[in-house]
Every structure is written in structure tokens, then in C-alpha cells.
Design a protein around this motif. Sequence first.
Motif, PDB file in Angstrom:
ATOM      1  N   VAL A  28      33.587  37.597  44.676  1.00 22.08           N
ATOM      2  CA  VAL A  28      33.989  38.016  43.330  1.00 22.08           C
ATOM      3  C   VAL A  28      34.025  36.756  42.475  1.00 22.08           C
ATOM      4  O   VAL A  28      34.536  35.731  42.918  1.00 22.08           O
ATOM      5  N   VAL A  29      33.452  36.825  41.282  1.00 19.93           N
ATOM      6  CA  VAL A  29      33.576  35.692  40.357  1.00 19.93           C
ATOM      7  C   VAL A  29      34.387  36.174  39.156  1.00 19.93           C
ATOM      8  O   VAL A  29      34.134  37.251  38.609  1.00 19.93           O
ATOM      9  N   PHE A  34      40.496  36.190  34.082  1.00 15.63           N
ATOM     10  CA  PHE A  34      40.467  37.067  35.256  1.00 15.63           C
ATOM     11  C   PHE A  34      39.589  38.303  35.043  1.00 15.63           C
ATOM     12  O   PHE A  34      39.839  39.352  35.617  1.00 15.63           O
ATOM     13  N   ASN A  35      38.586  38.138  34.182  1.00 13.53           N
ATOM     14  CA  ASN A  35      37.618  39.214  34.010  1.00 13.53           C
ATOM     15  C   ASN A  35      36.517  39.054  35.053  1.00 13.53           C
ATOM     16  O   ASN A  35      36.078  37.928  35.340  1.00 13.53           O
ATOM     17  N   ASN A  52      28.176  47.478  38.324  1.00 12.45           N
ATOM     18  CA  ASN A  52      27.942  47.878  36.922  1.00 12.45           C
ATOM     19  C   ASN A  52      29.189  48.466  36.287  1.00 12.45           C
ATOM     20  O   ASN A  52      29.447  48.288  35.108  1.00 12.45           O
ATOM     21  N   ASP A  53      29.942  49.161  37.110  1.00 13.61           N
ATOM     22  CA  ASP A  53      31.128  49.843  36.605  1.00 13.61           C
ATOM     23  C   ASP A  53      32.272  48.868  36.326  1.00 13.61           C
ATOM     24  O   ASP A  53      33.157  49.147  35.523  1.00 13.61           O
ATOM     25  N   ILE A  54      32.235  47.707  36.995  1.00 16.81           N
ATOM     26  CA  ILE A  54      33.421  46.844  36.933  1.00 16.81           C
ATOM     27  C   ILE A  54      33.179  45.549  36.137  1.00 16.81           C
ATOM     28  O   ILE A  54      34.125  44.883  35.731  1.00 16.81           O
ATOM     29  N   LYS A  55      31.920  45.194  35.947  1.00 16.47           N
ATOM     30  CA  LYS A  55      31.590  43.907  35.319  1.00 16.47           C
ATOM     31  C   LYS A  55      32.264  43.778  33.947  1.00 16.47           C
ATOM     32  O   LYS A  55      32.214  44.693  33.133  1.00 16.47           O
ATOM     33  N   GLY A  56      32.971  42.659  33.759  1.00 15.98           N
ATOM     34  CA  GLY A  56      33.624  42.390  32.479  1.00 15.98           C
ATOM     35  C   GLY A  56      35.057  42.903  32.420  1.00 15.98           C
ATOM     36  O   GLY A  56      35.827  42.502  31.553  1.00 15.98           O
ATOM     37  N   ARG A  62      42.034  46.646  36.723  1.00 21.59           N
ATOM     38  CA  ARG A  62      41.295  47.568  37.582  1.00 21.59           C
ATOM     39  C   ARG A  62      41.995  47.806  38.914  1.00 21.59           C
ATOM     40  O   ARG A  62      41.830  48.835  39.545  1.00 21.59           O
ATOM     41  N   PHE A  63      42.765  46.785  39.341  1.00 16.96           N
ATOM     42  CA  PHE A  63      43.476  46.916  40.620  1.00 16.96           C
ATOM     43  C   PHE A  63      44.965  46.645  40.407  1.00 16.96           C
ATOM     44  O   PHE A  63      45.460  45.565  40.736  1.00 16.96           O
TER      45      PHE A  63
END
Length: 323
Positions: A28-29, A34-35, A52-56, A62-63
Motif C-alpha cells: 500500500v502506498v 494517508f490517502n 480502482n475503487d479505493i485509489k485516492g 475506508r477502514f
Amino acid sequence: MGKVDELNAMNELHWLIDMVQTIEVGLVVLDRKFNIQLWNGFMENHSGVSPNDIKGDNLFSRFPDLPEQWLKQKMESVFLLKNQAFISWEQRPYVFKFRNYRPITGRAEFMYQNITLLPLSSLTGQITHLSMIVYDVTDAAINKMQLESATEKLQLHNQTDALTLLLNRRYWLQGIVDEFERCKSQHQPASVLFLEIDQLQQINQGYGRIAGDRAIQHVAHIVKKHLRPNDICGRYKGETLGLIMPQTDAADAANRAEMIRADIEAAELTYKSSMIKVTTSLGICELNEAIKTPDTWLDNASTAVTQAIASGRNQLTVFSNLG
Ligand SMILES: Nc1nc2c(ncn2[C@@H]2O[C@H](COP(=O)(O)OP(=O)(O)OP(=O)(O)O)[C@@H](O)[C@H]2O)c(=O)[nH]1
């Protein structure tokens, strides 16, 4: 750059991206806020969320189950000190709550993880991003925990008397040595009690050795009911139990011993429809200035028991009352 070099460079990049996507390690980058900038196949497979769903998106939005404050603190120090940080499963079993699907360690409910946090520098040398490398260490963690639990069981087995489940002689004697040193150095009272089953030989001869074993277990069971949290109780030898009572002077110890004696006398032991009368002779010795070694302490308690037996059994003798 020539056309061939350009093609080679493109190929290398392609391979790299392929490897990042398929490697059996989570990558994970994150940027400074922390995006999420990169989310590889491992993370997708285990979280069910596609890149694709999580990028940015912000990692913590998200968690929400992540230990945000704790993790942010670690990540901030990576940005600030430009150093790697390591999170071990022993410190925290997991950061991302992923289910465990490993066939061997299928019993583990979730994936144990080791995580490395790596500072990533931009072309200008500034730390603008951070990489999380997530290792699935479920197999190693479960193996280690199983080994520890087996070692613990073995240790317990090693120090337990099989018949009474009290400490065995060796460990109980170690308790005497430890308590002797501790109470002497801290000037605290302590007493030791020996409790001998009366005429066990007659029980063995009259009802059989199994009945004798039951008598020992029966007495141990009653003694256990009287134990205080810091007491150290063991089977000293065949028909003799020993009890180390920290923070207990002779008077207190005598009260407790008398209650144990009376309880044993009153309790009924039934074996193969026979009622067996079980009594005990008890001897107490409180630690005092004159006692210079743990052996003397034990010898005195033993002398007290011998005196109790000589005086007719089923009674208590306190060592200081002798002579
Ligand atoms: N059943 C059984 N008997 C045991 C065990 N350990 C020791 N004994 C028996 O305990 C008896 C102890 O004998 P003695 O020391 O003469 O003492 P006692 O018969 O209890 O008589 P007093 O101490 O004089 O009251 C012996 O017969 C041993 O065989 C054990 O684990 N199981």
C-alpha cells in the motif's frame, strides 16, 4: 534514449507493476494525508476492495476499524525521521482485519501480520509518501503459539504431582527456598505446615492401594478448598502434603490448620460402598530468627508432625510449643 532502450524501460516497468500486483505480500502506498495511492492484488484479494475503487481515498475513512491514533503516530514518525518502522504480530496480531484462509492454520480466525512502514522519497529527496508492506505470518504465528502452549503444558506437567495435581516435591521444595529468602529479606512472617495422613498403610492393607490413593486425593481436595492465593501447596512425599503460608504467623497458621484438620475428620470418604475414616496429623513451624536455613524450617515442621503422631494422631502441633 534510443527506441530499444525505451522499449526495455517500458518492459521493465510493466514487469514491475505486474510483480507488485501479484506478489503474495500486501503493498500500500499512502501520501502524507494517508490517502491511498497504491493498493496491490494481495490487498484487493483479502479486503475485497479493488484498487480502482479505493485509489485516492483516505485509509482511515475506508477502514474505520484500524487503530487510527496508534498507526498515525507510527506513520508520522516514519515521515519525520525518514526511518523504517516495524509492526510485529506479537505486538498487535493484525492491523488489517483480514480473514484467514490458510489450509494448514485454518483454525486461526484472522490473518496474523507483520508490517513494515517504509519512507518513500520523491525525486527531490523529500519524503512525500509511505509504503506499507503487509506480510501474512499466520503460519509462523500459529506455530509459535502452539509451541509456547505446548511448552507451558509441559512445564505444568513437570511441576505437578499426578495424583493430587498439587506441586510435586521438587517444585514445592523450590518454593520453600524462595519463600525463605523472600521472607527473611523482607522481614515478613511465614509458616510452613506438614500434613500427614494417619495410618495410610492400614487403609492400603484394609481396602487396597487404590483406596489409599483415593484417601490422598480426598485430603488434597479438602486442603485445596482452604488455600489462599499466595499459598504454595505440594505433595512432599507419599502420605505427606506441605503447605507454605506466606504472611502467616504461627497463630494464624494454627487456626487455618485446625480448620483443615477438622474438615478432613468430618468429611466422608466412600470407596466401593465402604466408608473410610481419614484423619491427619499436622505440624506447623513459623519462620523465626533462629532458623537459618530452609532445611531447618522443614525439619522443625517435620518434628512437630512427629510429635502430633506420637500424641495420638488427628491433631496439630505447633513447633514453638514443643519442649
Ligand atoms: N496408596 C498409596 N499409598 C502410599 C502412597 N505413598 C505412600 N503410601 C503408603 O503410605 C504408608 C505410609 O506408612 P507409614 O509412614 O508407616 O505411616 P502410616 O501408615 O500413615 O502411619 P502413621 O504415619 O504412623 O499414622 C506406606 O504404607 C506407603 O506405602 C501412594 O501414593 N498411594
